[in-house]
Each structure stands twice: as C-alpha cells, then as structure tokens.
Scaffold this active site. Structure first.
Site, PDB file in Angstrom:
ATOM      1  N   ASP A 381       9.071 -15.695  35.751  1.00  0.00           N
ATOM      2  CA  ASP A 381       9.743 -15.175  36.934  1.00  0.00           C
ATOM      3  C   ASP A 381       8.955 -15.651  38.161  1.00  0.00           C
ATOM      4  OD1 ASP A 381      11.395 -13.521  38.550  1.00  0.00           O
ATOM      5  OD2 ASP A 381       9.844 -11.987  38.538  1.00  0.00           O
ATOM      6  N   ASP A 752       7.421  -9.465  35.792  1.00  0.00           N
ATOM      7  CA  ASP A 752       6.799  -8.226  36.267  1.00  0.00           C
ATOM      8  C   ASP A 752       7.785  -7.097  36.514  1.00  0.00           C
ATOM      9  OD1 ASP A 752       6.725  -8.141  39.816  1.00  0.00           O
ATOM     10  OD2 ASP A 752       7.972  -9.434  38.583  1.00  0.00           O
ATOM     11  N   ASP A 756      13.196  -8.579  34.047  1.00  0.00           N
ATOM     12  CA  ASP A 756      12.571  -9.567  33.157  1.00  0.00           C
ATOM     13  C   ASP A 756      12.422  -9.059  31.725  1.00  0.00           C
ATOM     14  OD1 ASP A 756      12.113 -11.360  35.336  1.00  0.00           O
ATOM     15  OD2 ASP A 756      10.395 -10.140  35.921  1.00  0.00           O
TER      16      ASP A 756
END
Length: 1104
Positions: A381, A752, A756
């Site tokens: 990400d 995080d 995700d």
C-alpha cells in the site's frame, strides 16, 4: 435471516438466542483427550507412526521392544497435547475474567448488578464512563441531553480516536426515569462479523412512540469491547451476545499457511516413504527366499516345517518395522519448536522497535518465518505504509486562483491571508466546507485548547488548516455545529450525513444555516467523483489543471463543492433517504442510489493539496530489497500522478533514461485491449535490455484487464518487475495477490489500514504496519512492524536465517534417521535377511529422543554470515529464493552422506568386533558410538558460528551419551549390563571410534576443502572475508532475468511456459544471459573471478 429482539422482555429471547457467556476454548475436560488425539491422528504421518507402533505389539514380527516406538510417539504426542492444553487453559482464564465482570441490567423493571455472562438478548444494559461494553448494544439513552456518547474502539479495530454514537431519533426526549420501562421490538440481521455495518429498525410501543419505524445504523450501536469515554453514562438494548457479537464472530483460527519449505519437506518425505516400501518389498522377498533355501539347512535355525497362512508376510512386516525410522518421528515437533523460536527472535529484536511510538515487531504466525527468506514479490500500500500518514495542508486552488505555489505553504500565502481578512465569498465558502464537511469531533481540553478527534488523517489536516485560516470548528453539540470566524460565531444544523464509501469516493453533509434557514449540500471527494457532477456551464479546466499540477508534486488532492437546496427539494429527498435507510435488504446500495439524486449540479469551489511525507528509510529499503531480486508492486487508491511521484521519490521506479514507465489506460474493452497490447509488445522487446521497465494501470482499466484479458495481464505481470496500480479497491488488491500466487511466486503483502486486510490475508506472508489508521492490518497480518524500513531486516536477516536453519535441521533429521536405518539394513545381510535389529530398544529410543536431537536444536543460533554482511550484500538472498539449501539435489547429498557413513560404521564395527567372539550388544554399542561421534563432528562441521551454548550442546551431549550408558550398564535388567564398562577399558574400542570418525569425516572434509578452495560460492567467499578480518567487499546489484517468453506470441495471447523447476537448475553458472552482471571490477571485487550468480532459474506460470 432476521432477528427480532423484544426490548426489556425478560423471557421471550432467552431460549432463542445464546446468553453472553464468552467461550474461546477449544476443549473441555471431557473432550480434551479424544478431540486432541483425533486432531493429531488426522495427519497422515501420525497415522503411519501409530500403525507402526501397533504392529510392534505383535511379538511374532517385532524386531525390537515396542517401547522403542511407543516411547517417542507418546513423548511427542504428550508435548503437542501439553502445548494445546496450556494454550486452552490461558483462553479459559481470559474467558472467565470477561464472563465474571459485573454490569448493570434491568430485570423486572429494576436495575440489578449481574455478571456479564448472565446478560441476555433484549436486556437493557447500563454502562458508566470508562466501562467496557459487555455485548453489542443499540443505544436508547445517554447522559448527554442530545443523546450523544463517545466511544473508544481500539480493542475492536485498533483506532484510538474517539467515535461519536447517537441514540435513534425514536428515543430522543425520553426521560431518564422512563428508560428502564421502554418496550418495543428491534428488527436486525442475523449475527455477522462486519464491524462497520448494522442495518436495523426499531419500533417502540406506546406510550413512547406509536409503532413508527425508526432506522438503525452502526452509528446507533456500541459494540462489545469498546469503552465509553467522556460520557457519564449510556444505556442500550443487547442485540448480539456471547460468541454471536460482531467481535465474537470475527474471532476464529485462520487457515494455516503452507510454506514452500514445508511443501518441499512433504515431497521429500513422500519420496523416502516410497523408497522405504521398495526396500521392504525387496528385503522381504530376499528374506523369504533365504529362509526357504538356506535357513532350513542350518541346524541352529529352528523354522517350523509348516507355518501359518500369513507366514510370507512376517519377514516383510519385520523389515517395515525396522525401516520405519527412515522417516524421523520427531521432525514435526522439532520444526514447530524452532519455528516458535524464530518468531521469538523477531519479537526480541531491539533493532526493529520504532523509537517514535515504542512499537516492537511482532510475529503473530509462528509457522512461516522461513518463507520470509523466499519472498519474490512485495505488494505494498502507499498511504501510511510508504508514507507517514501525517497529513499536512500545503496548497489549494480556489476559484482558479492558486495559493501556496511560491512559498510551498498556502497557510503562509499573503494573498490567501488577505482574501480571508477581506471576507472573500469564494474563500469563505471554501473554508466552510473544509471545516464542517467531515466527521471530526472537537474536544476542549482543560487548558481551553481545542483538540480534534478525526477518523481520517485527511479530515484532521483540513480542519486544522481551516482553523489556521480563522475558520475554527469550536463545538459540536448533537446536530449543531459551531464555527467561529473572525470573532463572529456561525451555527449550522446537520440534517443528514452522506457517508464516504470506496465506491462513491466522496462524502457530503446537508446542513442548515441557523441564522437564515438556508439549506446547503457540502461535498468533498476525489476529482473523478466530483467533477462529473458539476453544474452545467461551469468551467472546470482550472480545477483539472490544479489536480494534475498537485498530483505531479506528489500531493493528495480533494475537490470541494457545494450547492444550495430548496426546502421542498430537501424534504422530498429526505423521505427517500429515510426509506432507503430503513430497508434491511441492499440498504447500502439503495442509500448510494438516493445520494446520487442529491449530489448533482455542484458548484466546484476548488481543490486542496495535502502532503503525506515518505517514512524515513523507505527509498533505501526498496533499493536494498530490489537488489535482493524482489519485485515491487504499489497498490493505492490515490491518483495516478500522485502515485508516480511517490514511486519516483522512493526508488520504486527509475526516471528516464534509466527507466521507462508504460501506461495501461482506457474506459472500454477495446481501449484497454489496445493499450495492453502496446505495453506487452514493448515489454517483450525490452525484456533483454538493462533497463527498468514498469507499468502503471488505474482501477477501471485493471478491472477490465482482469475480467477479459487475464492471461495477457498475467504475462505482463511475469515480464515486469515493477507495477503501480492506482485507484484500486480492496477487492482488486486481493485479486492481484491471487493472480501472482497462481504463477507460483511467494508473495508478501504489506499495508497499514483496514482496506489492506483482504490483501494481507490473501498473500503467502502478510505484514501489517501499526500506524495511524489503527491496528486492523497489524492484527490480520502474520507479522506486524512499526515502520516500513524494518521490512528490510525482517526479510534479509530473520527470513534468511530462518530458511538456512530450517533447511539444515530438516535434512539433518532425515540424515540421522537414515544412518541408523541403513546400518540395520546392512546387518540384515549377515543375519540371514531375517529383519533382526542390531540395536536394542533402549538405544533406539534414546537415539531418537536424546542423543541426536539436542545438538541440532541449537542450530537456531547459527549464522552463516554476520547481520552486517547480510545487509550489505542483499544479493545473497537469491540462494534462498532459488531453494538452493533444500531441494532434491541437496537432499540427495545428505542421503548419500548417511549411506556412506552407515557403510563406514557398519564395516569398521563388524570387522573390529564381530570376529573376536564379542557379544552382539558390544557390536551394537560400538556402532552406536560411531554414529554419535560422527554426528557430533557433522553438526560441528555444518555449524558456521560456534557459540559456547553450541559447544556445550554438541560435546556435552556426547559426554551425556557415555554417562547415560554407564548408568544403564550398571543395571542388570537393562540388557546392557557391564557393556559400556568393558568397552571403555578396551583400547580397541577407542581405536575403532577413531577409525570411524577418520574414515567418515575425511572424505567430507576433503570435499568441503575442495569446494571452498576451487569452487566457492559467493557465501563461502564472504565467510572467508569475515574470518580473515579483511574489508567486506562490495558487489553490484543483480537483477533477476525476466522469464523467457516466445517473441511471436499472438496479440493478447499468453504462451504457457514449461513447468517451473527452480530446484535442479544451478544458481551458479557462467551464463551470459543474465539481465545484469555484477558491478565493474575493483581491487576488492572478488566476485568477478567467480562463477556468476545466474538468475535465470525458471519461474513459470501455472496454467490458468
């Protein structure tokens, strides 16, 4: 399925729904033994060992005492069962503590103090400030006159910012004294684990409300394990209890992940099993033939003339029992133990503690550490993972005027400050949307300062920036917002909030100006979700240019808009919104459809630009891991230009002319097909060139490619080392992980946030960052770290060491078992192929459990290279990625070593003692002594970094061998009476042991010397440099060669390569086809003279 909850009815729901007793236990006292045994014997290998142990109970066929198998088997099962029992007992204590907490509930119209486990669905539960919520509740009252309360959800989703919860409109105005008398029905879905959604309705009975339906959302609930903050009290109706709460439904044991090394060990175990069966069949036939031809001629062999019908099976079964130790019974327990230690090493690593937050690294999954050393792709990400997720308002464009371009900080732009002071209408409206189009909660501290609690870092940055520009959000009292601007106070009433969703990519609020009664729609969101809804005739070119300009600077952009609503328009829309909010079927879709009817003809006010800085060490980490041959994909929801600029700044992609970035775009199938075909053609042409080629694709084109051109996109994924995927949804992230895994790559996903989680759970290895978006990703991941830069150490140090150690431990376990088994087989040739055991039962049992297990377990401390060298030369990770240390080739080496050592031990022992009228027990002990001495030297030779603990384990274990056997030799009933005493007094015994060690280790040492001197690997040379104390020499970066694909592939078709087999193809070769060679030669660049590290090992895609 729907659930109907009768409010404040003590009896109706008791039998329908479970009570609030929490139970995370796996076992009970009654079912522990049978259930645990069933689980352990559900594994094929355990079934196999149980069968062998049962066969040994048959006196006719067992060559040794059954204790030699039953002892280790019971010991291993007892260790596993004890671990399970201990874990379950800790769960029981945790459950007991939670179940026995005291809470206030209403029973028969009276508030009573009861244990949490006695709460039932429908009960009214009272909570005080700082109390933990015992079950899922629908709010009906709070101490706040407006029905608002604040909760902390850190235990639920890891987010520490306070969240607002409100009572349903049906409960507004009900007096505190009447709350315990409320009657009604709550209609809601059956229990599920979605903590962000609750679609229900409530009907209160007269006199409270005349059966009117009131919709319920997640905003009207407080869930189990949340804490009540900044609110004196709150009360609610229990709708989900016990293990049926949303948190309880989220609990569970995740599916176990099988590492590449575990898969290889399973294959090798299967090969040994086949070999064992062949040996048993051959020796069984030979034994029966010898028995019928030669044995009956010998006077000392007393075979009956006529045996039972199963006589032909006796000798094969004896050999099956004799050869059963080929497969080490302790290998699984040993591997589980060392893997747990690997996880502890990660937890104990002080160099992976984030000093800023004090967050340590943590291994949640203890079974896959060695997979870290075989990672080939990292899917990451962007926001909060590569960046700090500390949003800073930098620039803005209001009505075509750019602010902050010169100074880089709009808050210090004199022109903007003058516009604010002069009361520019465009600027005032822009700042108003910044200040109140959000879900931020202002809280006044004891010192009088205003603190903002925001669920989004973007919203926090916008509200703070507006406050810096004198548009201060000072208070939120229920639906009334209070804004202070240039000493004047403005109040707005929030009529409706149109929540942000990943599909809509925008949020809106409908507010009413309390001064003039006008109603406004305030909206903010991504440019592609705002600009299409602009009012006809408005020029958006300046807005588009601002968005592109800010994106090229790597800034996050949001478009702000508003429009004034007519009273009748709002009233008509409000009825539709209320209806959509009340439905229990497809509520989210229907609400989105109704929102679409209001969010049109928007007046675009301008664009905000927010900076999200890179974390420290991100560029260096990515550069190092790319040198290690790891490919990177960035998956983000941001704009394409923003993602590209971040990728350039963190060494994700290379600028021209060193690198080339190809774009896949299009809104239709034909456009995406054309773009994909062009990119594929370029990739095929440049695949052999020393140029970094990457591609970028947005979410729309990606969806089309994955749906209609999946094979072509798979080929592109194989050819490209780097990709940037923009505007992707959480489900698309998971799809990309699945796509790469289908190509037999080892995938690591890192993120995080909650968006995700699906990607992290889908990957072979999931890593979560404990960041500002909470702990959802960290809790769902296999490993959690504080910052992205720790990923380098996690992979290169912990992953590589874990792989090396497990490779040695697993192959050594087979080696020691094969060694003793081969000796038994050789002995059968001088014992009439009868399946007689050379070793007694005590020796066999001690050999497996004690003599050979303890030294190898300390291999978890072994380091072939220092951590500094490993970090300096990441290229050596290729040895792990290619499976160089554990594959059929290396296993064949250990197999050959066990065969050779068995021949040495057997031949020398027999020739030294068998013809001196020695007892068979003496020959057995001499052979066993030779095995123990050989293995002490083997472990020493294969250990790279000898520590005091390893010295004690290896040589102390050898001393323990003699001590244990001296003790058994003193026991008349042991079957070894005086054996060791006599042997140790004989010079011939020590001479025999010396000959065994010399003959067994001599050739091994010679081969090792030849290899280190004339054909050293890169690791060997680095080891020599370390031992000589010289400078650690540098090498250039090595990049893996792209997979070779046919050049004449038809458009958008994919050639299926040959089956991937990285095991047998040597990693060291002089192939000139490597895509990039080592760096130029220097006085210290010793690698140039050695065989080059070939990266052309085939990594072919499985057939889709």
């Amino acid at each position: 399925m729907k659930r109907y909850v009768c409010i404040n009815d003590d009896e109706s729901s008791h039998d329908l729904y479970c009570d609030n007793r929490i139970s995370n236990r796996k076992y009970t006292l009654l079912n522990f033994l049978p259930k645990n045994l069933w689980e352990q014997f559900s594994r094929f290998m355990n079934q196999y060992f149980l069968l062998i142990a049962c066969l040994q109970l048959w006196p006719l066929i067992t060559p040794v005492n059954p204790a030699s198998t039953w002892g280790p088997l019971i010991f291993i099962f007892a260790v596993s069962a004890t671990k399970e029992a201990w874990d379950d007992y800790n769960r029981y204590l945790s459950d007991k503590k939670a179940n026995e907490k005291e809470v206030w509930v209403v029973r028969q119209g009276i508030r009573k103090l009861v244990q949490a486990q006695d709460v039932h669905v429908g009960n009214i539960v009272w909570i005080r400030e700082n109390d933990e919520v015992p079950c899922d509740l629908v709010l009906i009252g709070t101490s706040d006159p407006q029905g608002v309360c604040y909760i902390e959800t850190a235990a639920l989703d890891g987010e520490t910012d306070l969240k607002t919860r409100v009572i349903p409109s049906a409960c507004v105005g009900i007096d505190y004294e009447l709350l315990h008398k409320i009657k009604g029905v709550i209609e809601c879905p059956s229990a599920d684990k979605d903590i962000r959604r609750f679609d229900g309705n409530v009907r209160l009975f007269p006199p409270f409300l005349d059966n009117d339906v009131c919709p319920l959302t997640i905003k009207n609930t407080i869930l189990q394990s949340c804490y009540l903050r900044n609110t004196e009290w709150a009360c609610g109706v229990a709708v989900y209890t016990g293990n049926e709460t949303k948190l309880g439904m989220s609990r569970g044991i995740p599916e176990p992940k099988l590492t590449a090394m575990d898969a290889m060990i399973d294959k090798l175990t299967g090969a040994i099993f086949v070999f064992q069966i062949v040996v048993v069949i051959v020796l069984g036939i030979a034994g029966n033939v010898w028995k019928d031809t030669e044995a009956r001629k010998q006077w000392y062999v007393e075979y009956p003339k006529e045996g039972p019908w199963f006589e032909l099976l006796v000798i094969p079964l004896r050999f099956e029992l004799l050869c059963s130790i080929m497969i080490p019974i302790s290998i699984k327990v040993s591997l589980d133990l060392v893997k747990s230690l690997y996880a502890k090493f990660i937890d104990w690593d002080n160099q992976m503690i984030d000093q800023e937050s004090g967050t340590p690294a943590h291994a949640t999954n203890t079974a896959i550490s060695e997979d870290l050393g075989q990672v080939e792709y990292i899917l990451t990400d962007k926001t909060g993972t590569l960046t700090e997720n500390k949003m800073i308002f930098r620039r803005c464009c209001i009505n075509g005027v750019f602010y902050g371009n010169e100074s880089g900080d709009a808050l210090k732009d004199v022109e903007l400050l003058d516009a604010v002071s002069s009361g520019s209408p465009d600027v005032i409206r822009f700042l108003t949307v910044m200040a109140i189009c959000n879900t931020v909660i202002p809280i006044r501290s004891k010192s009088g300062d205003i603190l903002y609690k925001a669920q989004s870092q973007d919203e926090d940055a916008l509200v703070r920036a507006a406050a810096r520009l004198h548009m201060i959000f000072v208070n939120k009292n229920a639906n009334i917002l209070e804004i202070k601007f240039n000493a004047s106070t403005i109040q707005y009433e929030v009529l409706e909030t149109l929540e942000f969703t990943s599909d809509r990519k925008r949020m809106s609020v409908v507010v009413k100006d309390c001064q003039n009664g006008k109603i406004f729609l305030l909206t903010k969101g991504a440019d592609e979700s705002i600009l299409p809804h602009a009012c006809a005739g408005q020029q958006t070119r300046a807005v588009i240019e601002a968005v592109e300009h800010y994106a090229q600077l790597g800034l996050r952009t949001l478009c702000l808009a508003w429009r004034e609503l007519r009273e009748d328009e709002y009233r008509e829309w409000s009825l539709l919104f209320k209806e959509a909010s009340s439905t229990l079927v497809d509520r989210e879709w229907r609400i989105a459809d109704v929102c679409q009817r209001l969010e049109h003809d928007l007046e675009i006010l301008g664009v905000t630009a927010i900076e999200d800085r890179l974390q420290d060490g991100v560029p260096e980490t990515i550069e190092t891991l790319r040198k290690a041959g790891i490919n990177f994909w960035m998956l983000t929801g941001d704009k394409q230009n923003t993602a590209i600029q971040i990728a350039l700044s963190c060494n994700f992609i290379s600028p021209e002319p060193k690198g080339q970035l190809l774009s896949i775009d299009g809104k239709t199938k034909d456009e995406v097909r054309t773009s994909l075909e062009r990119v594929l053609l370029t990739m095929r042409i440049t695949v052999s060139e020393p140029k970094d080629v990457a591609f970028v694709v947005d979410g729309w084109a990606l969806e089309i490619a994955l749906t209609y051109y999946r094979k072509a996109f798979t080929e592109l994924a194989i050819l490209s080392r780097t990709a940037i995927c923009c505007r992707v949804t959480p489900s698309q992230k998971a799809q990309l992980v699945e796509l790469l895994r289908s190509c037999d790559y080892r995938i690591l996903a890192i993120g995080d946030g909650g968006n995700d989680v699906r990607m992290i759970q889908q990957a072979d290895i999931g890593v979560g960052i404990s960041g500002r978006e909470g702990l959802q990703a960290a809790r769902a991941a296999d490993y959690s770290i504080g910052k992205f830069r720790f990923l380098k150490r996690l992979i290169l140090v912990h992953g590589r060491y874990s792989y090396n150690r497990t490779a040695f431990l697993s192959q050594y376990s087979f080696y020691k078992s094969l060694l003793i088994c081969f000796i038994q087989i050789f002995f059968s040739f001088i014992s009439g192929v009868s399946g007689t055991s050379l070793f007694n039962s005590v020796s066999l049992m001690a050999y497996n459990v004690f003599y050979t297990s303890i030294p190898v377990l300390v291999s978890v401390l072994d380091k072939d290279l220092s951590e500094e060298t490993v970090m300096q030369h990441p290229q050596i990770l290729f040895y792990c990625q290619a499976g160089r240390l554990l594959n059929p080739s290396t296993f064949a080496g250990w197999f050959g070593r066990s065969l050779f050592h068995a021949i040495v031990v057997f031949v020398i022992s027999i020739h030294a003692y068998a013809y001196e009228k020695s007892e068979m027990e003496e020959v057995s002990m001499v052979a066993l002594s030779g095995c123990i001495w050989l293995q002490a030297f083997v472990v020493t030779l294969e250990t790279n970094s000898i520590t005091i603990l390893q010295y004690i384990a290896i040589w102390g274990n050898l001393v323990a061998f003699y001590v244990i056997n001296w003790i058994f030799s003193a026991l008349p009933s042991s079957g070894m009476y005086t054996i060791m005493f006599r042997l140790c007094r004989q010079p011939s015994y020590w001479t025999t042991v010396f000959l065994i060690v010399g003959a067994g280790m001599g050739p091994i040492l010679a081969l090792k010397y030849f290899r280190y001197t004339y054909r050293p690997s890169k690791i060997n040379i680095l080891q020599q440099a370390e031992r000589m104390g010289g400078p650690i020499l540098s090498i250039g970066s090595i990049e893996p060669q792209a997979r070779s694909l046919e050049k004449d592939v038809s458009p958008l078709s994919i050639t299926q390569p040959k089956n991937r087999n990285p095991v047998f193809e040597p990693l060291l070769s002089d192939s000139p086809n490597t895509r990039r060679s080592f760096g130029s030669g220097t006085p210290f660049d010793f690698f140039q003279s050695q065989s080059r590290l070939s990266l052309s090992y085939t990594r072919n895609c499985k057939n889709n």
